[in-house]
Design an enzyme around this catalytic site. Structure first.
Site, PDB file in Angstrom:
ATOM      1  CB  SER A 200      21.280 -10.963  26.168  1.00 28.49           C
ATOM      2  OG  SER A 200      19.886 -10.708  26.177  1.00 28.49           O
TER       3      SER A 200
ATOM      4  CG  LEU B  86      23.712 -15.007  25.376  1.00 23.12           C
ATOM      5  CD1 LEU B  86      24.975 -14.559  26.110  1.00 23.12           C
ATOM      6  CD2 LEU B  86      22.545 -15.109  26.354  1.00 23.12           C
ATOM      7  CG  ASP B  87      18.688 -10.533  23.019  1.00 21.97           C
ATOM      8  OD1 ASP B  87      19.526  -9.873  23.647  1.00 21.97           O
ATOM      9  OD2 ASP B  87      17.525 -10.705  23.432  1.00 21.97           O
ATOM     10  CD  GLU B  88      22.701  -5.563  18.111  1.00 19.20           C
ATOM     11  OE1 GLU B  88      23.453  -4.633  17.785  1.00 19.20           O
ATOM     12  OE2 GLU B  88      21.680  -5.868  17.459  1.00 19.20           O
TER      13      GLU B  88
ATOM     14  NE  ARG C 175      13.308 -10.095  22.643  1.00 17.35           N
ATOM     15  CZ  ARG C 175      14.199  -9.138  22.851  1.00 17.35           C
ATOM     16  NH1 ARG C 175      15.399  -9.240  22.323  1.00 17.35           N
ATOM     17  NH2 ARG C 175      13.912  -8.088  23.594  1.00 17.35           N
TER      18      ARG C 175
END
Length: 198
Positions: free
Chosen positions: A47, A43-45, A145
């Site tokens: 999210s 999960l990106d930063e 993403r």
């Protein structure tokens, strides 16, 4: 014996244990994971939500396979209409790192009220900036993403993104940053008729 964990990844953390810069918050700050623990997927930063971790590398491929559903809650900018939901359900073209990608049909529905989630560490914005909508998207793929690109493509950028479910495992009732050790991952939930959006 391998060990397995489920984590509600908070906003502002990267899905890794070591960072090239001290400014990044990493997963090891949340729990004393055993040596050899790896995150399955990312999960990106910005999210939040469900992240599975394990010391067993063989499980990673199963989790990332198209037989396991991943459900996301997305708070989007504006009042999203049925036409945009239909486009998302049917699949749209997004740009990945190297090429254009046609997303698979998926389940998408508008949530009548905001889901019960922990407060985010950083506020999104307040009502003075206009209305927002919450939607649920259930995917069987995971491009970089992807959800953010999908909602932006139909004109409703994502403001907050939370992965709520992987297979039959959910973050329901978990606090942001909470880690639970489990005996195994209950992953295989029947994949519904995703083309119908229902």
């Amino acid at each position: 014996m391998h060990r397995h964990f489920i984590l509600f990844k908070p906003y502002g953390y990267v899905s890794q244990f070591v960072s090239e810069t001290k400014k990044k918050k990493v997963l090891g700050e949340l729990y004393d994971f055993p040596e050899g623990t790896m995150a399955i997927g990312r999960l990106d930063e910005a999210s939040e939500g469900l992240l599975l971790l394990t010391t067993d590398g063989k499980i990673s491929e199963q989790v990332r396979s198209s037989s396991v559903e991943k459900e996301y809650y997305a708070q989007v900018d504006g009042l999203i209409p049925e036409e945009a939901l239909r486009q998302l359900r049917e699949g749209i073209e997004i740009r990945t790192e190297k090429e254009l990608h046609q997303t698979r049909p998926c389940q998408v529905r508008k949530l009548e009220e905001a889901p019960a989630l922990p407060e985010r560490a950083r506020n999104i914005r307040d009502a003075r900036h206009g209305p927002t909508s919450w939607i649920s998207l259930t995917l069987t793929e995971g491009k970089f993403r992807q959800v953010r690109k999908m909602t932006a493509t139909v004109g409703f950028p994502t403001l907050r993104l939370v992965r709520a479910r992987i297979g039959s495992m959910t973050v329901a009732g978990m606090a942001a940053g909470e880690v639970l050790e489990v005996e195994s991952f209950a992953l295989v939930a029947p994949v519904g008729d995703i083309a119908s959006g229902g």
